[in-house]
Enzyme design. Structure first.
Site, mmCIF file in Angstrom:
data_model
loop_
_atom_site.group_PDB
_atom_site.id
_atom_site.type_symbol
_atom_site.label_atom_id
_atom_site.label_comp_id
_atom_site.label_asym_id
_atom_site.label_seq_id
_atom_site.Cartn_x
_atom_site.Cartn_y
_atom_site.Cartn_z
ATOM 1 N N LYS A 262 0.862 -1.193 0.000
ATOM 2 C CA LYS A 262 0.000 0.000 0.000
ATOM 3 C C LYS A 262 0.892 1.235 0.000
ATOM 4 O O LYS A 262 1.888 1.288 0.725
ATOM 5 C CB LYS A 262 -0.889 0.007 1.249
ATOM 6 C CG LYS A 262 -1.621 1.324 1.501
ATOM 7 C CD LYS A 262 -2.614 1.658 0.406
ATOM 8 C CE LYS A 262 -3.212 3.066 0.607
ATOM 9 N NZ LYS A 262 -4.063 3.459 -0.564
ATOM 10 N N SER A 263 0.551 2.240 -0.815
ATOM 11 C CA SER A 263 1.376 3.460 -0.878
ATOM 12 C C SER A 263 1.587 4.008 0.522
ATOM 13 O O SER A 263 0.630 4.177 1.293
ATOM 14 C CB SER A 263 0.690 4.527 -1.742
ATOM 15 O OG SER A 263 0.659 4.121 -3.098
ATOM 16 N N CYS B 93 -2.090 9.842 -6.695
ATOM 17 C CA CYS B 93 -3.192 9.610 -5.774
ATOM 18 C C CYS B 93 -4.206 10.748 -5.942
ATOM 19 O O CYS B 93 -3.876 11.913 -5.739
ATOM 20 C CB CYS B 93 -2.731 9.557 -4.323
ATOM 21 S SG CYS B 93 -4.134 9.297 -3.214
ATOM 22 N N GLY C 187 -6.254 -4.538 -9.539
ATOM 23 C CA GLY C 187 -6.727 -3.893 -8.319
ATOM 24 C C GLY C 187 -8.145 -4.306 -7.977
ATOM 25 O O GLY C 187 -8.377 -5.240 -7.201
HETATM 26 O O1 LIG Z 1 -7.246 6.932 -1.865
HETATM 27 C C1 LIG Z 1 -6.190 6.244 -1.947
HETATM 28 O O2 LIG Z 1 -5.527 5.844 -0.966
HETATM 29 C C2 LIG Z 1 -5.756 5.952 -3.340
HETATM 30 N N1 LIG Z 1 -6.738 5.585 -4.205
HETATM 31 C C3 LIG Z 1 -6.483 5.379 -5.547
HETATM 32 O O3 LIG Z 1 -7.388 5.042 -6.342
HETATM 33 N N2 LIG Z 1 -5.223 5.552 -6.009
HETATM 34 C C4 LIG Z 1 -4.192 5.910 -5.187
HETATM 35 O O4 LIG Z 1 -3.045 6.064 -5.675
HETATM 36 C C5 LIG Z 1 -4.470 6.117 -3.792
HETATM 37 I I1 LIG Z 1 -2.906 6.610 -2.524
#
Ligand SMILES: O=C(O)c1[nH]c(=O)[nH]c(=O)c1I
Length: 312
Positions: free
Chosen positions: A44-45, A130, A271
């Site tokens: 997760k980022s 994001c 995803g």
């Molecule tokens: O809302 C999010 O956490 C999120 N949701 C997304 O659809 N892409 C992203 O890169 C991220 I960082």
């Protein structure tokens, strides 16, 4: 029939993996990916510190995909860096992806310095796309900021790194972003992230589907495949060959994987559908892709990567 693929000198025995953000937020999720037939995982980022993210409901499923405005909920960089380093010690021959998504240039640079100084030798996916942090525009839609970020990063970062991009919708934008990316020693480009700031309405309740940002969120799943394929193809035709492309967006079945590879993808990420199906998805997709390859007489994915035909 082989599904192996090579990026940045690392060979993956399967060209399919999860997309950042889906079932990869904690150790249990990541362990399940390690145990699955996915060729790799991406975490997760991460932001420097743990984040709660946006208030719920912040994700909604649709027949043709999903909408989310999670708002970058994550356990903080240390959690994911510890995980990938521990995993690297256990499985030194495996290459995986650590996703980072700082909400400022300073945060991104601080995280990349920490990773550079660490014993981690895997890939970093720098998320420039994001769409869901309130008040924070996507870096990927500001070409000057993309240049600045990559300038600063490659002043010190020497490990394999790629960027996660938002979808572009104009051929001129493909030209512009590719001209920037071609100046840097990128290992890969991952395209696309969700289609940002879409809106889902419930006609029964006459209300939006998710709470954050008045209901605006990123779209994933089947409905984004044409945009995803266009971005993979648009970048494949413009990027220098040493920058490999990871195709993300709209993959539900083996045929969707085939189409992404035909457009130029070296690896694909799933995803929304992975969110619904869990890790058995990777076995199903591999089976379906192999069936297609057998019917067409392909023995490995290099034989058809980027070989999409046009009428001319
Ligand atoms: O809302 C999010 O956490 C999120 N949701 C997304 O659809 N892409 C992203 O890169 C991220 I960082």
């Amino acid at each position: 029939t082989s599904l192996t693929t090579t990026i940045g000198g690392r060979t993956f025995d399967n060209c399919m993996m999860n997309a950042a953000g889906v079932r990869c937020q904690n150790k249990q999720d990541l362990d399940a990916l390690v145990a699955s037939s996915a060729g790799a995982y991406v975490t997760k980022s991460a932001t420097p510190q743990k984040r709660a993210g946006n208030p719920s409901p912040r994700m909604h499923t649709l027949p043709k995909g999903s909408i989310n405005s999670m708002g970058l909920p994550n356990n903080g960089l240390d959690y994911y860096l510890d995980y990938v380093i521990d995993d690297q010690r256990k499985r030194p021959d495996a290459t995986n992806f650590l996703s980072v998504a700082g909400t400022s240039l300073e945060d991104n640079l601080a995280m990349l310095h920490q990773i550079q100084e660490s014993e981690y030798t895997g890939f970093v996916e720098l998320n420039l796309s994001c769409p869901n942090v309130p008040g924070k525009p996507q870096v990927g839609y500001d070409f000057d900021r993309v240049n600045t970020v990559l300038d600063k990063v490659f002043e010190f970062y020497t490990k394999p790194l790629g960027v996660k991009l938002p979808p572009y919708f104009d051929l001129v934008h493909f030209d512009q972003i590719a001209a920037i990316l071609n100046q840097y020693p990128l290992t890969f480009v991952n395209s696309i992230n969700s289609i940002g700031n879409a809106l889902v309405v419930d006609p029964q309740t006459e209300r939006v589907a998710i709470r954050p940002k008045g209901g605006f969120g990123g779209i994933g799943g089947a409905s984004v495949k044409p945009t995803a394929l266009a971005n993979v193809r648009g970048l494949a035709l413009r990027l220098k060959p040493e920058i490999k492309i990871i195709g993300t967006g709209g993959i539900l079945n083996g045929v969707d994987v085939f189409e992404h590879i035909l457009c130029g993808a070296s690896m694909v990420q799933i995803g929304t559908q992975f969110g619904y199906e869990g890790t058995p998805l990777f076995d199903r997709l591999a089976k379906e892709l192999r069936e297609i390859m057998n019917q067409k007489g392909y023995t490995n994915i290099n034989e058809f990567r980027g070989k999409l035909k046009t009428f001319d």
